[in-house]
Design a protein around this motif. Structure first.
Motif, mmCIF file in Angstrom:
data_model
loop_
_atom_site.group_PDB
_atom_site.id
_atom_site.type_symbol
_atom_site.label_atom_id
_atom_site.label_comp_id
_atom_site.label_asym_id
_atom_site.label_seq_id
_atom_site.Cartn_x
_atom_site.Cartn_y
_atom_site.Cartn_z
ATOM 1 N N ALA A 22 0.837 -1.207 0.000
ATOM 2 C CA ALA A 22 0.000 0.000 0.000
ATOM 3 C C ALA A 22 0.870 1.256 0.000
ATOM 4 C CB ALA A 22 -0.932 -0.005 1.207
ATOM 5 N N MET A 23 1.928 1.254 0.826
ATOM 6 C CA MET A 23 2.816 2.412 0.872
ATOM 7 C C MET A 23 3.580 2.564 -0.436
ATOM 8 S SD MET A 23 3.864 5.043 2.479
ATOM 9 C CE MET A 23 3.007 4.721 4.025
ATOM 10 N N GLN A 24 3.985 1.449 -1.038
ATOM 11 C CA GLN A 24 4.653 1.504 -2.336
ATOM 12 C C GLN A 24 3.763 2.169 -3.375
ATOM 13 O OE1 GLN A 24 5.167 -2.221 -4.541
ATOM 14 N NE2 GLN A 24 7.232 -1.543 -5.113
ATOM 15 N N ALA A 25 2.492 1.766 -3.419
ATOM 16 C CA ALA A 25 1.559 2.342 -4.387
ATOM 17 C C ALA A 25 1.417 3.845 -4.171
ATOM 18 C CB ALA A 25 0.204 1.647 -4.290
ATOM 19 N N ALA A 26 1.336 4.263 -2.897
ATOM 20 C CA ALA A 26 1.185 5.690 -2.598
ATOM 21 C C ALA A 26 2.431 6.473 -2.993
ATOM 22 C CB ALA A 26 0.889 5.882 -1.112
ATOM 23 N N LEU A 27 3.614 5.941 -2.696
ATOM 24 C CA LEU A 27 4.860 6.631 -3.042
ATOM 25 C C LEU A 27 5.047 6.730 -4.552
ATOM 26 C CD1 LEU A 27 7.246 5.151 -0.326
ATOM 27 C CD2 LEU A 27 6.693 7.564 -0.619
ATOM 28 N N GLU A 28 4.760 5.642 -5.247
ATOM 29 C CA GLU A 28 4.977 5.659 -6.690
ATOM 30 C C GLU A 28 3.964 6.547 -7.403
ATOM 31 O OE1 GLU A 28 5.752 1.701 -8.208
ATOM 32 O OE2 GLU A 28 7.777 1.841 -7.348
ATOM 33 N N SER A 29 2.787 6.752 -6.790
ATOM 34 C CA SER A 29 1.834 7.711 -7.362
ATOM 35 C C SER A 29 2.370 9.140 -7.267
ATOM 36 C CB SER A 29 0.480 7.612 -6.643
ATOM 37 O OG SER A 29 0.534 8.213 -5.352
ATOM 38 N N LEU A 30 3.349 9.347 -6.370
ATOM 39 C CA LEU A 30 3.994 10.651 -6.218
ATOM 40 C C LEU A 30 5.303 10.740 -6.996
ATOM 41 C CD1 LEU A 30 3.484 11.047 -2.350
ATOM 42 C CD2 LEU A 30 2.147 12.125 -4.164
ATOM 43 N N GLY A 31 5.619 9.688 -7.745
ATOM 44 C CA GLY A 31 6.831 9.699 -8.559
ATOM 45 C C GLY A 31 8.086 9.251 -7.839
ATOM 46 N N VAL A 32 7.931 8.589 -6.682
ATOM 47 C CA VAL A 32 9.089 8.095 -5.925
ATOM 48 C C VAL A 32 9.275 6.620 -6.232
ATOM 49 C CG1 VAL A 32 10.063 7.735 -3.632
ATOM 50 C CG2 VAL A 32 8.651 9.760 -4.078
ATOM 51 N N PHE A 33 10.405 6.260 -6.799
ATOM 52 C CA PHE A 33 10.676 4.857 -7.111
ATOM 53 C C PHE A 33 10.899 4.075 -5.812
ATOM 54 C CE2 PHE A 33 12.017 6.964 -11.081
ATOM 55 C CZ PHE A 33 11.171 6.285 -11.958
ATOM 56 N N THR A 34 10.269 2.911 -5.734
ATOM 57 C CA THR A 34 10.206 2.165 -4.479
ATOM 58 C C THR A 34 10.398 0.679 -4.737
ATOM 59 O OG1 THR A 34 8.544 3.782 -3.770
ATOM 60 C CG2 THR A 34 8.785 1.829 -2.415
ATOM 61 N N ARG A 35 10.989 -0.006 -3.757
ATOM 62 C CA ARG A 35 11.077 -1.463 -3.809
ATOM 63 C C ARG A 35 10.563 -2.032 -2.490
ATOM 64 N NH1 ARG A 35 11.856 -0.290 -8.278
ATOM 65 N NH2 ARG A 35 13.413 -1.050 -9.774
ATOM 66 N N VAL A 36 9.654 -2.999 -2.584
ATOM 67 C CA VAL A 36 9.245 -3.761 -1.412
ATOM 68 C C VAL A 36 10.111 -5.006 -1.367
ATOM 69 C CG1 VAL A 36 7.397 -5.083 -0.307
ATOM 70 C CG2 VAL A 36 6.884 -2.892 -1.390
ATOM 71 N N ILE A 37 10.769 -5.225 -0.237
ATOM 72 C CA ILE A 37 11.730 -6.309 -0.077
ATOM 73 C C ILE A 37 11.283 -7.162 1.105
ATOM 74 C CG2 ILE A 37 14.143 -6.870 0.336
ATOM 75 C CD1 ILE A 37 14.842 -4.091 -0.844
ATOM 76 N N SER A 38 10.955 -8.415 0.830
ATOM 77 C CA SER A 38 10.368 -9.278 1.851
ATOM 78 C C SER A 38 11.368 -10.294 2.384
ATOM 79 C CB SER A 38 9.149 -10.011 1.277
ATOM 80 O OG SER A 38 8.668 -10.971 2.181
ATOM 81 N N ALA A 39 11.318 -10.496 3.699
ATOM 82 C CA ALA A 39 12.143 -11.537 4.318
ATOM 83 C C ALA A 39 11.594 -12.926 4.035
ATOM 84 C CB ALA A 39 12.220 -11.304 5.825
ATOM 85 N N ILE A 40 10.331 -13.002 3.617
ATOM 86 C CA ILE A 40 9.724 -14.258 3.184
ATOM 87 C C ILE A 40 9.575 -14.199 1.680
ATOM 88 C CG2 ILE A 40 7.685 -15.751 3.333
ATOM 89 C CD1 ILE A 40 7.139 -14.570 6.089
ATOM 90 N N PRO A 41 10.213 -15.079 0.917
ATOM 91 C CA PRO A 41 10.149 -14.989 -0.551
ATOM 92 C C PRO A 41 8.715 -15.094 -1.071
ATOM 93 C CG PRO A 41 11.906 -16.476 0.134
ATOM 94 C CD PRO A 41 11.110 -16.162 1.364
ATOM 95 N N MET A 42 8.340 -14.135 -1.899
ATOM 96 C CA MET A 42 7.062 -14.153 -2.611
ATOM 97 C C MET A 42 7.270 -13.338 -3.887
ATOM 98 S SD MET A 42 4.819 -11.898 0.123
ATOM 99 C CE MET A 42 5.231 -12.901 1.546
ATOM 100 N N ASP A 43 7.965 -13.961 -4.821
ATOM 101 C CA ASP A 43 8.522 -13.267 -5.976
ATOM 102 C C ASP A 43 7.496 -12.575 -6.859
ATOM 103 O OD1 ASP A 43 10.880 -14.240 -5.036
ATOM 104 O OD2 ASP A 43 11.162 -15.754 -6.586
ATOM 105 N N GLN A 44 6.260 -13.006 -6.817
ATOM 106 C CA GLN A 44 5.265 -12.390 -7.688
ATOM 107 C C GLN A 44 4.830 -11.014 -7.228
ATOM 108 O OE1 GLN A 44 2.512 -15.790 -7.713
ATOM 109 N NE2 GLN A 44 2.822 -15.908 -9.921
ATOM 110 N N VAL A 45 5.080 -10.687 -5.956
ATOM 111 C CA VAL A 45 4.624 -9.387 -5.463
ATOM 112 C C VAL A 45 5.751 -8.487 -4.965
ATOM 113 C CG1 VAL A 45 2.300 -10.160 -4.895
ATOM 114 C CG2 VAL A 45 4.089 -10.374 -3.189
ATOM 115 N N CYS A 46 6.910 -9.048 -4.610
ATOM 116 C CA CYS A 46 8.002 -8.226 -4.108
ATOM 117 C C CYS A 46 9.313 -8.997 -4.205
ATOM 118 C CB CYS A 46 7.754 -7.796 -2.670
ATOM 119 S SG CYS A 46 7.311 -9.132 -1.549
ATOM 120 N N GLU A 47 10.406 -8.297 -3.941
ATOM 121 C CA GLU A 47 11.729 -8.903 -4.036
ATOM 122 C C GLU A 47 12.088 -9.660 -2.760
ATOM 123 O OE1 GLU A 47 14.855 -6.196 -4.932
ATOM 124 O OE2 GLU A 47 13.930 -5.443 -6.773
ATOM 125 N N PRO A 48 12.870 -10.721 -2.873
ATOM 126 C CA PRO A 48 13.420 -11.345 -1.665
ATOM 127 C C PRO A 48 14.540 -10.475 -1.111
ATOM 128 C CG PRO A 48 14.319 -12.399 -3.609
ATOM 129 C CD PRO A 48 13.295 -11.409 -4.103
#
Length: 246
Positions: A95-121
């Motif tokens: 949700a925060m990624q979507a809000a930041l990128e709507s403002l033109g801020v490039f963002t990466r969500v990085i998860s400690a639990i692998p879930m490659d389809q939605v974020c980076e490990p």
């Protein structure tokens, strides 16, 4: 490892910081879930600091959706409850990624639990490179282990990323000797030591997080996330806050 680049503005002495906020901060006036205008407001605060050239890490709790400890208290097996809480942090991070990128801020969500389809490990070197490229890195799923809070995860990632401080956004403007909501005579600390936070149980972060910050001499700056422009102002040394340090 800290980037050799300096902030684009002399307004702040910080080059790379960790912003830790609770999941409840995203609820607004609701009692549960996400309040999109509140998420957008916090994203604006993050963007205002990002515009200074500061490299930003974020960790967001999951208590607005599910809190592992509460689930365990109601009879759920603790490990399962904690994993459910970790998944809640991923939802908040997206949700925060979507809000930041709507403002033109490039963002990466990085998860400690692998879930490659939605974020980076989580890969430390890759995360550091994202920061050097001025992408906001939102670390999700805690440490990837049960029995650890997102406070501990934020302190761990801040150390791994070479952050110069942790900024803990709360509903009050610092650390008090008692609950300022309940006690009008509560006194705010300008500076308080890690050991005093632990000994007096001041509730800044859990004990593991405070000890990890102390052992690595990482200051924690506690401020009100509800104050417009507060994050940027405190980075510049203005405003009201408490510094937890040695």
């Amino acid at each position: 490892m800290t980037s050799s680049r300096t902030p684009d503005s002399p307004e702040t002495k910080y080059q790379r910081v960790m912003l830790k906020i609770s999941g409840e901060a995203l609820m607004g006036d609701q009692g549960f879930g996400l309040h999109p205008p509140t998420v957008q407001r916090i994203a604006q605060e993050v963007k205002s600091v990002h515009d200074l050239g500061v490299e930003i890490c974020m960790v967001i709790g999951g208590g607005n959706i599910f809190r592992g400890l509460s689930g365990a208290a109601q009879g759920m097996e603790r490990t399962t409850a904690d994993y459910m809480g970790m998944l809640a942090t991923v939802m908040n991070a997206l949700a925060m990624q979507a809000a930041l990128e709507s403002l033109g801020v490039f963002t990466r969500v990085i998860s400690a639990i692998p879930m490659d389809q939605v974020c980076e490990p989580y890969i430390r070197r890759r995360a550091v490179r994202h920061l050097e490229k001025k992408r906001v890195c939102i670390f999700a799923a805690g440490t990837g282990n049960p029995y650890f809070t997102t406070d501990t995860a934020a302190t761990l990632r801040a150390n791994e990323m070479g952050c110069q401080a942790i900024f803990k956004g709360t509903k009050v403007d610092g650390v008090y000797d008692k609950d300022p909501v309940k006690f009008p005579d509560a006194k705010r600390y300008e500076v308080v030591s890690y050991d005093d936070v632990l000994a007096k149980r001041l509730g800044v972060m859990d004990a593991s997080a405070i000890a990890l910050a102390r052992d690595n001499n990482l200051p924690i700056i506690v401020f009100s996330l509800d104050e417009p422009g507060g994050f940027r102002g405190i980075l510049a040394g203005r405003g009201t806050y408490t510094t937890v340090c040695g």
